[in-house]
Design an enzyme around this catalytic site. Structure first.
Site, PDB file in Angstrom:
ATOM      1  N   PHE A 162     -77.093  15.825 -22.989  1.00  0.00           N
ATOM      2  CA  PHE A 162     -78.051  15.074 -22.762  1.00  0.00           C
ATOM      3  C   PHE A 162     -79.446  15.821 -22.465  1.00  0.00           C
ATOM      4  CE2 PHE A 162     -80.628  13.283 -19.006  1.00  0.00           C
ATOM      5  CZ  PHE A 162     -80.776  12.129 -19.625  1.00  0.00           C
ATOM      6  N   VAL A 184     -79.675  20.155 -16.296  1.00  0.00           N
ATOM      7  CA  VAL A 184     -79.387  19.601 -14.901  1.00  0.00           C
ATOM      8  C   VAL A 184     -80.170  20.786 -13.989  1.00  0.00           C
ATOM      9  CG1 VAL A 184     -78.114  18.925 -13.160  1.00  0.00           C
ATOM     10  CG2 VAL A 184     -77.357  18.354 -15.435  1.00  0.00           C
ATOM     11  N   ASP A 217     -65.590   8.907 -20.640  1.00  0.00           N
ATOM     12  CA  ASP A 217     -65.618  10.322 -20.858  1.00  0.00           C
ATOM     13  C   ASP A 217     -65.068  10.915 -19.554  1.00  0.00           C
ATOM     14  OD1 ASP A 217     -65.908  12.753 -22.147  1.00  0.00           O
ATOM     15  OD2 ASP A 217     -68.118  12.875 -21.845  1.00  0.00           O
TER      16      ASP A 217
END
Ligand SMILES: *[C@@H]1O[C@H](CO)[C@@H](O)[C@H](O)[C@H]1NC(C)=O
Ligand SMILES: *[C@@H]1O[C@H](CO)[C@@H](O)[C@H](O)[C@H]1NC(C)=O
Ligand SMILES: *[C@@H]1O[C@H](CO)[C@@H](O)[C@H](O)[C@H]1NC(C)=O
Ligand SMILES: *[C@@H]1O[C@H](CO)[C@@H](O)[C@H](O)[C@H]1NC(C)=O
Ligand SMILES: *[C@@H]1O[C@H](CO)[C@@H](O)[C@H](O)[C@H]1NC(C)=O
Ligand SMILES: *[C@@H]1O[C@H](CO)[C@@H](O)[C@H](O)[C@H]1NC(C)=O
Ligand SMILES: *[C@@H]1O[C@H](CO)[C@@H](O)[C@H](O)[C@H]1NC(C)=O
Length: 851
Positions: free
Chosen positions: A518, A521, A632
Site C-alpha cells: 500500500f 508506514v 491476509d
C-alpha cells in the site's frame, strides 16, 4: 538400658502415628483456583494462600472489558485484603476453569460494594450461575451489611471443566471481589442422611449442590481458614445464635487432647478446635435442671436443608454418663444420644447428618436444641460442639430465588414450578430463534448493501469532536476503567496534511517503520508526545485507492482491544493517509524469528495467539455489525503493543462476508503465499474459514519459529503447513517445536494447541472450526499450561516435566503398560486422548453461545 530402648521405641511409634494422622489430615486440592479479581498484584492471605492477580487470571475469563474498582483500605468490619479490589462486568461474563478432578468443589465468592467513580456498586443487580444451569444467586445485590459479602458453596462438578457465569440484570452490571474454586474431599458430603420429618433415610445426597449458610464453632472462638485444612471459617457462637445464653456453660479443653476415631470423623470433617469447645448445661448435675439449650439460625424458606451437628464429650468424667436428646425444629433428631458408647471413649469426635424437609422450615428459622434425656439414670446434661447448615439445591436447579422470593411460594408444588421453568425455557428458545432469524436477515441485507454500493459512499460525514472522545477514552482504558473501543462507533478524526507532515518530519525516511504494498508506514508524534502510526498510500496505485477505501470503511466501524485502532485519516490533496494507534513492539514475526529480539515464552506466545484469535473472532462475528473476512492473516499483520498485547492490523484486503461471487477475479490474487487457503485457491470462494486456515499457519509459525514458506529448505520442508501436518500425523510434532521453549511447554498444553492448529488446516472449510472454537481451545491450552505450573511451581527451567510424568504415569497404569517408554516423545504420541481434555468441551461452548 532396656527401659530406655523401650521408651524410645514407643516414642518413635507415637511419633509415627502422629505423622500418619497429621499427614492424613492434610488435604491438597487438585483444583485450586484463587483469584483476587481486579487486583494488580498477587495477594497472600495470612493463612498462606496466594490469590492470583487479575492480569494473571484473565485467561479464565471471557471478556474484553477491564473495569476495576479499588480501595486503599479494607472495608469496615472486614479483615481480608481481598475486599479491596473488584472486577466489574458490564455484560455477561464467564469464568471458565479446567477441572482436574471431577467431584465436590468449594466455590467461594466475595462481594463488597466498593466505591467507583462511575459505577455505584450497591445498585448492581446480577445473577450468578454455573454452566450446569445451577443458579447460585438470583438478581443479587450486595450491601455494605456484612452477611452479603461472602457466599460459599459445595458444588458437584461432574465434568472436566466448570464455568461460572455473571449475568447482569438488564441495564445493570455485575461485580466480584474474589473467587475461590477448589477441590473438596468427596467424603465431606456423604450419600445419605437422616430425614427428620417424616423420619427416614435420604439417599442421593452426593448429587446435591449445597450452599453453606451457617457454620458455627459452638462454645468456642472463631476458627479461621488458617486453622482449618479446607480453609473453612467457623464463626463463633457470639453471633446471636444462642437463644437462652443464661442456661449454658461453655467448656473447652486443649485441642490436642481430641482423639479422632478410626472410621468416622476426621480433621477434614471438622478441625479439633471445633471439637475441643462446646456449650453444655450450666445447671449440669442439678436434678431439677429441665430445659433445652437452643440455637436459632435464619435461613431462606422453601428449600430443604442439610444439617450437620458435631459432638464430642469433653464434659463427662466417665463413660456412659451423658445421655441427651437432639431436636431440630421441635422434632426429635436423636433420642438418648450416648456419645461414649458410640465412640468407645471420651473426647472422641462424632457427627450426625440430617436432612430437614422444606415443609418443616416454616418461618425461615432452623432451631437446633439439645436437652436432657428422659432416661431416669441420666445426669441431666447435653453438649453441642458445632453446627453446619447447608441449603440444598431445589428441583428447579436453584439455590436462590424462584421458591424463596415470594411469600406465597410455599404452596407451589414441584410440578407447577417445573412447568414454569419449562415454559420460561421454551419462551426463551422461541425468542432466541426470532432474534437469530432477524439478525441473519439483517446481515444478509447489509452484506448486499456493502457489496453493491461501497465504491461511492465510503466517505461518510465525519465529526472531528469524536477524536477527542476517542483519545480520552483510550487513556481512560489504560487506567483500567472502561474500554470504549468495543462499543463506540465513529469515523475517526480528519487530520490536515500539514499536521501529519510536521508529525513525520516531512515524511522522512528516518521515521519509516514499515513498507507494504500500500505504501510506507511512518511513526509520528502529535500533541504532547502521542505516538501514531501513519500510513501514506501511493496515490498512483488504483488498487491502493480501493484498499484505502475498504480499510477506512471497515476500520472506522470496528473497535476492539485486539484490532489496531484507526484514529483518523487525511484525504487532502488527493492524499490517502491513515492514522493508527502506534504499536510499540511491532509485528509479531520479529519476536518469533529473524531478529535479535528476545525469545517469547510459551505463555506469552499463547496469550498473543489468544489475542489475535479474539480479534479475528470479533471480525468474523462482527461484534455489532456484519462479519468481515480479513483475507491476509499472517504474522506480520499481527502487531504487538507496549505490553505485548496482540492486535490484528491491515484490513486493506478485507471483504465483508459471505463470499462475493462478482469479485472473484480480484479476490483470487489476494492473500499471501504460505498462508493461502487451498480451497479458496481452487474454488475462489472466500469464507471466514479461509482466515481460519491462515491462522492455523500462524499458530505453527509461533510454535516452530520459522516462516510459513522457506524456499531455502529441503523441498518437503518449504511449506510450513504441509510439513507441520506431516509431523503431526506421525506424532512427532515436538521435533519441530522451537527448541528454545520446547522444555517449558507442558505436553497437555502442546497437544491442545497443536490440535487447534491442525483443525484450522483441514482441507475443507467446513471441517475447520470457527474462530470462536479456536479461541476456546487456545484458552484451554493456556489454562493447561498454568494449571501444570500451579501443581508444580517452577523450580528450574523444566517447569512441567514433573507434572507431565505424573499425568502420564497414571494414564499408563490405566492403559496397561504397553508403552513403557520413558522418552518425552512417546509420551506425547501416546497421550493423545489426554486425561484432562474432554470432548464435551465443544458442545458446552456451543450451549453457551446459544444462550
Ligand atoms: C449508590 O446507590 C445507593 C442506593 O441507590 C445510594 O443510597 C447511594 O447514595 C449511592 N452512592 C453513591 C456514591 O452514589
Ligand atoms: C461494623 O460493626 C459494628 C459493630 O458490630 C456495627 O455497629 C457497624 O454497623 C458495622 N459496620 C458496617 C459497615 O457494617
Ligand atoms: C491456629 O493455628 C496456629 C498455628 O497454625 C496456632 O498457633 C494457633 O494457636 C491456632 N489458633 C487457635 C485458636 O488454636
Ligand atoms: C426440648 O425441646 C423439645 C422440642 O422443642 C420439647 O419437646 C421438649 O419438651 C423440650 N424439653 C424441655 C425440658 O423443655
Ligand atoms: C417433604 O415433605 C413433603 C410432604 O410433607 C413430601 O412430599 C416430600 O417428599 C418431602 N421431601 C423430602 C425430600 O423428604
Ligand atoms: C458532532 O457530534 C456532536 C456530538 O456528538 C454533534 O452535536 C454535532 O452535531 C456533530 N457534528 C456533525 C457535523 O455531525
Ligand atoms: C520405545 O521407543 C522406541 C523408539 O521411539 C521404539 O523403537 C521402542 O519399540 C519403544 N519401546 C517400547 C517398549 O514401546
Amino acid at each position: 538400658m532396656g527401659g530406655g530402648r523401650k521408651l524410645s521405641a514407643s516414642f518413635l511409634s507415637s511419633l509415627f502415628i502422629f505423622f500418619f494422622l497429621s499427614t492424613n489430615a492434610r488435604f491438597t486440592p487438585s483444583d485450586n483456583y484463587l483469584i483476587d479479581c481486579g487486583s494488580p498484584h498477587n495477594t497472600i492471605l495470612d493463612d498462606g494462600r496466594t490469590f492470583k492477580s487479575d492480569p494473571q487470571s484473565v485467561s479464565y475469563l471471557s471478556t474484553d472489558e477491564n473495569i476495576f474498582a479499588t480501595s486503599n483500605s479494607t472495608p469496615e468490619n472486614e479483615t481480608l485484603p481481598l475486599y479491596r479490589t473488584a472486577r466489574i462486568f458490564d455484560s455477561e461474563s464467564v469464568y471458565r476453569f479446567l477441572v482436574f478432578q471431577p467431584g465436590r468443589h468449594f466455590l467461594r465468592l466475595y462481594f463488597y460494594p466498593l466505591h467507583h467513580p462511575s459505577y455505584n456498586l450497591t445498585t448492581a443487580v446480577f445473577t450468578v450461575k454455573t454452566d450446569q444451569g445451577l443458579v447460585l444467586l438470583h438478581d443479587f445485590s450486595a450491601t455494605k451489611n456484612s452477611d452479603s459479602h461472602f457466599k460459599e458453596y459445595l458444588i458437584n462438578v461432574p465434568s472436566d471443566d466448570f464455568s461460572l457465569v455473571f449475568s447482569p440484570l438488564k441495564k445493570s452490571f455485575a461485580f466480584v471481589n474474589a473467587i475461590e474454586f477448589n477441590s473438596a474431599p468427596d467424603e465431606l458430603v456423604p450419600d445419605s442422611a437422616t430425614i427428620i420429618s417424616p423420619p427416614g433415610v435420604f439417599n442421593g445426597m452426593s448429587d446435591y449442590d449445597l450452599q453453606i449458610v451457617h457454620r458455627v464453632n459452638v462454645g468456642g472462638p472463631m476458627v479461621s481458614p488458617k486453622n482449618d485444612t479446607l480453609s473453612r471459617t467457623w464463626k463463633s457462637d457470639s453471633h446471636g445464635y444462642m437463644m437462652f445464653p443464661k442456661g449454658d456453660k461453655l467448656v473447652s479443653v486443649d485441642p490436642s487432647t481430641i482423639t479422632y476415631p478410626v472410621g468416622g470423623a476426621t480433621p477434614l470433617i471438622a478441625p479439633n478446635q471445633v471439637y475441643s469447645s462446646a456449650a453444655s448445661m450450666e445447671e449440669s448435675g442439678v436434678s431439677n435442671a429441665n430445659f433445652n439449650l437452643t440455637w436459632e439460625m435464619k435461613v431462606d424458606s422453601g428449600f430443604n436443608y442439610f444439617i450437620r451437628l458435631h459432638f464430642c464429650d469433653i464434659v463427662s468424667t466417665g463413660m456412659n454418663t451423658l445421655y441427651f436428646n437432639v431436636y431440630v425444629n421441635n422434632m426429635m433428631g436423636i433420642s438418648g444420644l450416648d456419645l461414649s458408647s458410640l465412640t468407645s471413649n471420651l473426647a472422641v469426635p462424632y457427627y450426625k447428618d440430617f436432612v430437614l424437609n422444606a415443609s418443616a422450615v416454616s418461618n425461615g428459622l432452623i432451631r437446633v436444641q439439645v436437652g436432657p434425656s428422659d432416661l431416669e439414670s441420666a445426669i441431666p446434661n447435653a453438649v453441642l460442639n458445632g453446627v453446619e447448615i447447608m441449603k440444598m439445591r431445589n428441583a428447579a436447579g436453584t439455590l436462590d430465588g424462584l421458591f424463596s422470593s415470594s411469600s406465597n411460594s410455599r404452596g407451589v408444588s414441584h410440578t407447577t414450578t417445573i412447568a414454569e421453568v419449562v415454559g420460561v425455557g421454551a419462551a426463551t428458545i422461541a425468542l432466541l430463534l426470532l432474534i437469530f432469524t432477524f439478525i441473519r436477515n439483517k446481515n444478509k441485507a447489509k452484506g448486499w448493501d456493502q457489496g453493491g454500493t461501497s465504491s461511492k459512499s465510503w466517505f461518510l460525514p465525519l465529526n472531528a469532536s469524536y477524536c477527542t472522545t476517542l483519545l480520552s477514552s483510550k487513556s481512560k482504558s489504560k487506567n483500567g476503567y472502561s474500554s470504549v473501543f468495543s462499543s463506540n462507533i465513529g469515523f475517526g478524526r480528519s487530520f490536515t496534511f500539514n499536521e501529519l507532515r510536521d508529525a513525520t518530519k516531512n515524511f522522512d525516511e528516518s521515521v519509516v517503520i514499515g513498507v507494504g504494498g500500500f505504501g510506507k508506514v511512518y511513526i509520528g508524534e502529535i500533541e504532547a508526545g502521542t505516538k501514531l502510526a501513519i500510513k501514506r498510500g501511493n496515490p498512483r496505485s488504483s488498487q491502493g485507492i480501493n484498499e484505502f477505501q475498504t480499510e477506512i470503511q471497515l476500520l472506522s466501524k470496528l473497535r476492539h482491544r485486539h484490532l489496531v485502532s484507526l484514529i483518523g485519516y487525511c484525504d487532502e490533496n488527493s492524499e490517502m493517509i491513515l492514522v493508527y494507534e502506534y504499536m510499540a513492539n511491532g509485528p509479531l514475526r520479529d519476536h518469533i524469528y529473524g531478529s535479535t529480539l528476545p525469545s517469547l515464552t510459551w505463555r506469552q506466545r499463547l496469550e498473543i495467539s489468544i489475542g489475535a484469535a479474539r480479534g479475528l473472532h470479533y471480525l468474523h462475528t462482527g461484534g455489532s455489525s456484519h462479519g468481515i473476512i480479513h483475507r491476509d492473516v499472517k504474522t506480520t499483520n499481527i502487531l504487538l503493543d507496549e505490553n505485548l498485547v496482540a492486535k490484528v492490523s491491515d484490513f486493506g484486503l478485507s471483504k465483508t462476508g459471505p463470499a462475493l461471487d462478482q469479485t472473484h477475479v480480484s479476490t483470487a490474487v489476494k492473500g499471501s503465499f504460505g498462508y493461502l487457503d487451498p480451497e479458496y485457491f481452487r474454488r475462489q470462494q472466500l469464507t471466514e474459514k479461509s482466515d481460519v486456515y491462515s491462522f492455523g499457519v500462524v499458530l505453527f509459525e509461533i510454535l516452530c519459529a520459522r516462516p510459513a514458506l522457506d524456499p531455502a529448505l529441503p523441498r518437503e520442508q518449504v511449506n510450513l503447513a504441509e510439513w507441520a501436518m506431516a509431523k503431526q500425523r506421525k506424532g512427532v510434532i515436538e521435533m519441530i517445536v522451537d527448541p528454545r521453549i520446547l522444555k517449558t511447554i507442558c505436553s497437555e498444553s502442546l497437544i491442545k494447541y497443536v490440535e487447534a492448529a491442525e483443525k484450522c488446516l483441514a482441507e475443507y472449510g467446513v471441517d475447520r472450526p470457527s474462530m470462536g472454537d479456536v479461541l476456546w481451545n487456545l484458552e484451554f491450552a493456556l489454562q493447561l499450561q498454568d494449571a501444570s505450573l500451579q501443581l508444580d511451581p517452577p523450580e528450574e527451567d523444566d517447569t512441567c516435566d514433573a507434572k507431565k510424568n505424573k499425568i502420564v504415569s497414571s494414564e499408563k497404569s490405566k492403559k496397561g503398560d504397553e508403552t513403557n517408554n520413558d522418552s518425552d516423545v512417546s509420551i506425547l504420541i501416546n497421550d493423545d486422548s489426554g486425561i484432562v481434555i474432554g470432548s464435551p468441551l465443544f458442545s458446552k461452548i456451543e450451549d453457551f453461545e446459544g444462550r
